[in-house]
Design an enzyme around this catalytic site. Sequence first.
Site, PDB file in Angstrom:
ATOM      1  CB  SER A 177      -0.965  -0.043   1.186  1.00 21.92           C
ATOM      2  OG  SER A 177      -1.940   0.965   1.095  1.00 21.92           O
ATOM      3  CG  ASP A 211      -6.040   0.849  -1.152  1.00 19.64           C
ATOM      4  OD1 ASP A 211      -5.198   1.758  -0.958  1.00 19.64           O
ATOM      5  OD2 ASP A 211      -6.136  -0.151  -0.398  1.00 19.64           O
TER       6      ASP A 211
END
Length: 444
Positions: free
Chosen positions: A102, A245
């Site tokens: 991430s 995301d």
Amino acid sequence: MTRKFFGTDGIRGRTNEAPMTAAMAQRIGQAAGAHFLRGEHRHRVVIGKDTRLSGYMMETALVSGFTSVGMDVVMVGPVPTPAVAMLTHSMRADLGVMISASHNKFVDNGIKLFGPDGYKLSDKDEMAIEALLEQEPRLVPAEQIGRSRRIEDARGRYIHAAKLTFPKHLRLDGLKVVIDCANGAAYQVAPSALWELGATVIAIGVEPNGLNINDGCGSTDPTVLKETVVASGADIGLALDGDADRLIVVDEEGESIDGDQLMALIGSSWHRRGRLRGGGIVSTVMSNLGLERYMNELGLRLERTQVGDRYVLEAMRARGYNVGGEQSGHIILSEYATTGDGLVAGLQILAELVAQDKPASELLKLFEPLPQLLKSVRYGGGAPLEADKVKAAIAAGEAALGDKGRLVIRKSGTEPVIRVMAEGEDEALVARIVNEICEEVKAA
């Protein structure tokens, strides 16, 4: 039962150190593959990744693990996490895997798993996979070993799906947008989608080399984005993280807009149009009290969950909400995606910018946030939150804030740190409380 490997967002750690080793990735492939072998059909797993160097190693190890237990593998290369979720469901796969840490730097990596419905795995599924990790893998006979292949149209499929979420009657013609892709998974798809919808696009963070993901760019460091927006006279800037995301926005004046303001805009605009479901939105305990008060003024609720977009999504699904997210920029719009999607959320913001014909600085500041301070204290082991002096400092902080603020102390689910957050109407008091608690945690 406590989970040993899975945190709030899959399994994550420093590459080539347990649990982020090639050997462990192979075992995860074997365990997850065995767990999702159901029925007599030919089983399939979709594997995507971001741009960090270790992705090659982890991808190869996972392919070895999955094929050894009889699963076919479809590799889609560097794509956003929500693309893997979408492709898992649309390709009727039994499992989806995103190799990414991430917003972390390149030295870390992680493995996120999605079920056949495109949603992140439940605690029950993760516990079952952890149990299988402790056992010898169930290898299939030689003639049943899976096959692997790479497809080239995954990015195109995702771009098409993302563009379908943008209102058909609107275009981005005449809008200048700076997009920072964090040298990560969306470095190709995000600029392409914006350009195809008519925007004038200035793309930064689109030159990944395996080592520069999230390095001085992206949602965790929008400094260059701010400078570029102001210098170019752009209308707005969008910053994604390494796996795309999450989303942070920069207005035309170079000011950062966090996920709380983005949720306020999307939630309130969908409410006016009769699209908002559930009577409010869902966020975590970290969202600002100002957001909660703003939603209440509209006659709407802010339902809070523990930190982690998976918990936000669980509450949304259980109670019928269609807008949720986190202050950090995970925005979940369940009509469009099964997980946080920075590009899709960004398109909703751009749609409002066009529809309301306001500058971003006006459009994206719907409430005045209360002073809030978050600090992290790294620790090497033990249970610092159980120390008497730490408990006393927390109790004193809660008493000082009373009903005019909040105090949230928690262990991170992705790294060995204690996060201390306080908010209230008195900025100096908030800072004093956070600092005192952090000092006691360090001492413990």
